[in-house]
Scaffold this active site. Structure first.
Site, PDB file in Angstrom:
ATOM      1  N   GLY A  11       0.765  -1.326  -0.090  1.00 19.75           N
ATOM      2  CA  GLY A  11       0.071   0.103  -0.064  1.00 19.75           C
ATOM      3  C   GLY A  11       0.584   1.376  -0.052  1.00 19.75           C
ATOM      4  CG  MET A  87      -1.335  -7.934  -6.352  1.00 25.85           C
ATOM      5  SD  MET A  87      -0.476  -7.410  -7.530  1.00 25.85           S
ATOM      6  CE  MET A  87       0.519  -8.734  -8.141  1.00 25.85           C
ATOM      7  CG  ASN A 104      -3.660  -1.281 -12.660  1.00 27.30           C
ATOM      8  OD1 ASN A 104      -3.469  -1.179 -11.450  1.00 27.30           O
ATOM      9  ND2 ASN A 104      -3.175  -2.036 -13.412  1.00 27.30           N
ATOM     10  CG  HIS A 106       1.412  -2.476 -15.122  1.00 30.65           C
ATOM     11  ND1 HIS A 106       1.239  -3.882 -14.805  1.00 30.65           N
ATOM     12  CD2 HIS A 106       2.582  -2.756 -16.201  1.00 30.65           C
ATOM     13  CE1 HIS A 106       1.903  -4.810 -15.352  1.00 30.65           C
ATOM     14  NE2 HIS A 106       2.775  -4.119 -16.122  1.00 30.65           N
ATOM     15  CB  SER A 133       1.925   2.825 -17.525  1.00 27.21           C
ATOM     16  OG  SER A 133       3.122   2.425 -18.305  1.00 27.21           O
ATOM     17  CG  ASP A 142      -1.485  -5.242 -16.574  1.00 27.90           C
ATOM     18  OD1 ASP A 142      -2.066  -4.674 -15.506  1.00 27.90           O
ATOM     19  OD2 ASP A 142      -0.823  -6.323 -16.271  1.00 27.90           O
TER      20      ASP A 142
HETATM   21  C1  GRF Z   1       3.249  -1.310  -7.475  1.00 27.12           C
HETATM   22  O1  GRF Z   1       4.546  -1.340  -8.173  1.00 27.12           O
HETATM   23  C2  GRF Z   1       2.124  -1.229  -8.559  1.00 27.12           C
HETATM   24  O2  GRF Z   1       2.768  -0.568  -9.938  1.00 27.12           O
HETATM   25  C3  GRF Z   1       1.752  -2.569  -8.824  1.00 27.12           C
HETATM   26  O3  GRF Z   1       1.687  -3.144  -7.630  1.00 27.12           O
HETATM   27  C4  GRF Z   1       2.641  -2.470  -6.686  1.00 27.12           C
HETATM   28  C5  GRF Z   1       2.144  -2.178  -5.429  1.00 27.12           C
HETATM   29  O4  GRF Z   1       2.910  -1.285  -4.661  1.00 27.12           O
HETATM   30  N1  GRF Z   1       0.344  -2.396  -9.455  1.00 27.12           N
HETATM   31  P1  GRF Z   1       2.102  -0.846  -3.150  1.00 27.12           P
HETATM   32  O5  GRF Z   1       1.305  -2.075  -2.701  1.00 27.12           O
HETATM   33  O6  GRF Z   1       1.483   0.326  -3.443  1.00 27.12           O
HETATM   34  O7  GRF Z   1       3.545  -0.533  -2.495  1.00 27.12           O
END
Ligand code: GRF
Length: 202
Positions: A11, A87, A104, A106, A133, A142
Protein backbone atom coordinates in the site's frame (compact mmCIF):
# COMPACT_ATOMS: atom_id res chain seq x y z
CA UNK A 1 -14.23 13.37 -5.55
CA UNK A 2 -15.24 10.30 -3.62
CA UNK A 3 -13.20 7.16 -4.32
CA UNK A 4 -12.69 3.56 -3.30
CA UNK A 5 -9.19 2.11 -3.31
CA UNK A 6 -8.53 -1.59 -3.88
CA UNK A 7 -5.30 -3.07 -2.56
CA UNK A 8 -3.68 -6.42 -1.87
CA UNK A 9 -0.36 -5.60 -0.25
CA UNK A 10 2.02 -3.01 1.09
CA UNK A 11 0.00 0.00 0.00
CA UNK A 12 2.79 2.50 -0.61
CA UNK A 13 0.77 3.95 -3.50
CA UNK A 14 -2.25 4.14 -1.21
CA UNK A 15 -0.04 6.05 1.26
CA UNK A 16 0.97 8.55 -1.40
CA UNK A 17 -2.72 9.17 -2.12
CA UNK A 18 -3.59 9.49 1.57
CA UNK A 19 -0.76 12.00 2.00
CA UNK A 20 -1.84 14.03 -1.02
CA UNK A 21 -5.62 13.60 -0.71
CA UNK A 22 -6.45 17.19 0.15
CA UNK A 23 -4.35 18.70 -2.60
CA UNK A 24 -5.74 16.37 -5.26
CA UNK A 25 -9.36 16.63 -4.12
CA UNK A 26 -9.69 12.99 -3.26
CA UNK A 27 -11.99 11.66 -0.56
CA UNK A 28 -11.06 8.06 0.14
CA UNK A 29 -14.33 6.53 1.38
CA UNK A 30 -13.17 2.97 1.72
CA UNK A 31 -10.10 0.78 1.22
CA UNK A 32 -10.93 -2.77 0.22
CA UNK A 33 -8.46 -5.64 0.32
CA UNK A 34 -8.70 -9.25 -0.79
CA UNK A 35 -5.83 -10.00 1.60
CA UNK A 36 -6.44 -9.86 5.34
CA UNK A 37 -2.77 -9.17 6.05
CA UNK A 38 -2.25 -6.36 3.56
CA UNK A 39 -0.16 -3.68 5.28
CA UNK A 40 -2.14 -1.09 3.31
CA UNK A 41 -5.12 -1.81 5.60
CA UNK A 42 -3.04 -0.62 8.56
CA UNK A 43 -2.02 2.50 6.65
CA UNK A 44 -5.67 3.31 6.00
CA UNK A 45 -6.70 2.65 9.61
CA UNK A 46 -3.92 4.93 10.80
CA UNK A 47 -5.43 7.66 8.62
CA UNK A 48 -8.94 6.96 9.98
CA UNK A 49 -10.14 5.63 6.65
CA UNK A 50 -12.69 2.81 6.64
CA UNK A 51 -11.32 -0.56 5.58
CA UNK A 52 -12.85 -3.80 4.49
CA UNK A 53 -11.35 -7.24 3.97
CA UNK A 54 -13.41 -9.32 1.56
CA UNK A 55 -12.39 -12.96 1.78
CA UNK A 56 -12.18 -14.53 -1.69
CA UNK A 57 -12.46 -18.02 -0.17
CA UNK A 58 -16.07 -17.34 0.75
CA UNK A 59 -17.13 -17.02 -2.90
CA UNK A 60 -17.44 -19.80 -5.39
CA UNK A 61 -16.28 -17.79 -8.38
CA UNK A 62 -14.50 -14.60 -9.39
CA UNK A 63 -17.82 -13.38 -10.71
CA UNK A 64 -19.51 -13.84 -7.32
CA UNK A 65 -16.65 -12.14 -5.50
CA UNK A 66 -16.70 -9.19 -7.87
CA UNK A 67 -20.49 -8.92 -7.71
CA UNK A 68 -20.12 -8.53 -3.95
CA UNK A 69 -17.65 -5.70 -4.57
CA UNK A 70 -20.07 -4.08 -7.03
CA UNK A 71 -22.83 -4.12 -4.40
CA UNK A 72 -20.54 -2.60 -1.78
CA UNK A 73 -19.14 0.09 -4.07
CA UNK A 74 -22.51 1.03 -5.61
CA UNK A 75 -23.77 2.02 -2.16
CA UNK A 76 -20.91 4.48 -1.70
CA UNK A 77 -21.69 6.67 -4.68
CA UNK A 78 -18.07 7.11 -5.74
CA UNK A 79 -16.74 8.71 -8.92
CA UNK A 80 -13.52 6.74 -9.02
CA UNK A 81 -12.13 3.28 -8.28
CA UNK A 82 -8.38 3.19 -7.79
CA UNK A 83 -6.44 -0.05 -8.12
CA UNK A 84 -3.27 0.31 -6.08
CA UNK A 85 -1.41 -2.97 -6.08
CA UNK A 86 -4.64 -4.97 -6.35
CA UNK A 87 -3.48 -8.42 -7.36
CA UNK A 88 -6.73 -9.96 -8.58
CA UNK A 89 -7.95 -9.98 -12.14
CA UNK A 90 -11.29 -8.19 -12.34
CA UNK A 91 -14.34 -9.84 -13.94
CA UNK A 92 -15.89 -8.37 -17.10
CA UNK A 93 -19.01 -7.63 -15.03
CA UNK A 94 -17.02 -5.42 -12.69
CA UNK A 95 -15.09 -3.67 -15.44
CA UNK A 96 -18.17 -3.00 -17.56
CA UNK A 97 -20.20 -1.82 -14.58
CA UNK A 98 -17.61 0.84 -13.75
CA UNK A 99 -16.14 1.43 -17.22
CA UNK A 100 -14.28 4.74 -17.42
CA UNK A 101 -14.08 5.03 -13.64
CA UNK A 102 -11.32 2.51 -12.88
CA UNK A 103 -7.64 3.47 -12.88
CA UNK A 104 -4.66 1.17 -12.44
CA UNK A 105 -0.96 1.74 -11.94
CA UNK A 106 1.38 -0.75 -13.54
CA UNK A 107 5.14 -1.00 -12.97
CA UNK A 108 6.34 -0.89 -16.58
CA UNK A 109 6.25 1.33 -19.62
CA UNK A 110 3.15 -0.23 -21.13
CA UNK A 111 2.61 -1.72 -23.66
CA UNK A 112 5.93 -3.25 -22.63
CA UNK A 113 5.73 -5.93 -19.95
CA UNK A 114 2.09 -6.34 -19.01
CA UNK A 115 1.53 -8.91 -16.24
CA UNK A 116 3.91 -9.90 -13.45
CA UNK A 117 7.67 -9.66 -12.72
CA UNK A 118 8.07 -6.52 -14.79
CA UNK A 119 11.38 -5.40 -13.25
CA UNK A 120 13.03 -8.76 -13.77
CA UNK A 121 11.80 -8.88 -17.34
CA UNK A 122 13.05 -5.35 -18.05
CA UNK A 123 16.51 -6.34 -16.75
CA UNK A 124 16.56 -9.56 -18.78
CA UNK A 125 15.57 -7.63 -21.90
CA UNK A 126 18.43 -5.17 -21.16
CA UNK A 127 16.09 -2.22 -21.39
CA UNK A 128 17.75 1.18 -21.12
CA UNK A 129 14.57 2.71 -19.76
CA UNK A 130 11.84 1.37 -17.52
CA UNK A 131 9.09 2.97 -15.48
CA UNK A 132 5.42 3.00 -14.57
CA UNK A 133 2.14 3.68 -16.34
CA UNK A 134 -1.32 4.75 -15.22
CA UNK A 135 -4.11 3.53 -17.44
CA UNK A 136 -7.86 3.18 -17.59
CA UNK A 137 -8.91 -0.38 -16.88
CA UNK A 138 -10.61 -2.20 -19.73
CA UNK A 139 -11.18 -5.89 -20.29
CA UNK A 140 -7.69 -6.47 -21.67
CA UNK A 141 -5.30 -7.15 -18.77
CA UNK A 142 -2.95 -4.15 -18.34
CA UNK A 143 -4.13 -3.17 -21.83
CA UNK A 144 -6.40 -0.17 -21.28
CA UNK A 145 -5.38 3.20 -22.72
CA UNK A 146 -2.36 4.72 -20.98
CA UNK A 147 -2.90 8.18 -19.51
CA UNK A 148 0.59 9.02 -18.30
CA UNK A 149 3.95 7.44 -17.57
CA UNK A 150 7.11 8.07 -15.55
CA UNK A 151 10.44 6.89 -16.89
CA UNK A 152 13.58 5.79 -15.05
CA UNK A 153 16.98 4.90 -16.47
CA UNK A 154 18.18 1.37 -15.94
CA UNK A 155 21.79 1.30 -14.66
CA UNK A 156 24.15 -1.59 -15.27
CA UNK A 157 24.31 -2.16 -11.48
CA UNK A 158 20.54 -2.28 -11.06
CA UNK A 159 19.01 -5.34 -9.44
CA UNK A 160 15.37 -6.29 -9.48
CA UNK A 161 15.09 -4.72 -6.02
CA UNK A 162 16.85 -1.44 -6.82
CA UNK A 163 14.85 -1.04 -10.00
CA UNK A 164 11.59 -1.70 -8.16
CA UNK A 165 12.52 0.99 -5.62
CA UNK A 166 13.33 3.52 -8.33
CA UNK A 167 10.09 2.83 -10.14
CA UNK A 168 8.00 2.95 -6.94
CA UNK A 169 9.42 6.37 -6.13
CA UNK A 170 8.16 7.60 -9.50
CA UNK A 171 4.79 5.86 -9.00
CA UNK A 172 4.23 7.95 -5.90
CA UNK A 173 4.46 11.08 -8.06
CA UNK A 174 2.64 9.68 -11.07
CA UNK A 175 -0.52 8.34 -9.43
CA UNK A 176 -1.46 11.49 -7.49
CA UNK A 177 -0.80 13.54 -10.63
CA UNK A 178 -3.14 11.51 -12.81
CA UNK A 179 -5.77 11.18 -10.10
CA UNK A 180 -5.74 14.94 -9.68
CA UNK A 181 -6.46 15.30 -13.42
CA UNK A 182 -9.30 12.83 -12.97
CA UNK A 183 -10.84 14.55 -9.94
CA UNK A 184 -10.73 17.83 -11.86
CA UNK A 185 -12.69 16.11 -14.66
CA UNK A 186 -9.81 16.77 -17.03
CA UNK A 187 -9.51 13.20 -18.32
CA UNK A 188 -12.13 10.86 -19.63
CA UNK A 189 -12.28 7.52 -21.38
CA UNK A 190 -14.20 7.63 -24.64
CA UNK A 191 -15.31 4.65 -26.79
CA UNK A 192 -13.52 2.40 -24.27
CA UNK A 193 -10.22 2.92 -26.07
CA UNK A 194 -9.47 6.64 -26.31
CA UNK A 195 -8.54 9.26 -23.76
CA UNK A 196 -9.58 12.86 -23.78
CA UNK A 197 -7.48 15.34 -21.80
CA UNK A 198 -9.10 18.76 -21.48
CA UNK A 199 -11.57 17.75 -24.19
CA UNK A 200 -8.90 16.75 -26.72
CA UNK A 201 -8.08 13.20 -27.74
CA UNK A 202 -4.53 12.26 -26.75
C1 GRF B 1 3.22 -1.23 -7.56
O1 GRF B 1 4.45 -1.49 -8.17
C2 GRF B 1 2.14 -1.05 -8.60
O2 GRF B 1 2.61 -0.51 -9.80
C3 GRF B 1 1.67 -2.47 -8.84
O3 GRF B 1 1.75 -3.10 -7.60
C4 GRF B 1 2.71 -2.43 -6.77
C5 GRF B 1 1.99 -2.03 -5.53
O4 GRF B 1 2.82 -1.47 -4.57
N1 GRF B 1 0.36 -2.49 -9.44
P1 GRF B 1 2.20 -0.83 -3.25
O5 GRF B 1 1.32 -1.89 -2.62
O6 GRF B 1 1.41 0.36 -3.66
O7 GRF B 1 3.39 -0.50 -2.40
Amino acid sequence: MRAVILISGNGSNLQSLIDDAKRIDLEICLVISNNRNAFGLKRAERANIKTLFVNPNLFKSRKDFDNKLITIIDKLDVGLIVLAGYMRILSSDFINHFMGKILNIHPSLLPKFPGLNTHKRALTAEEKYHGASVHFVTEELDGGPVISQEIVEVDSQDTEYSLAQKVLEREHILYPRVIHWYTQNRIELTNNDCIKLDGKII
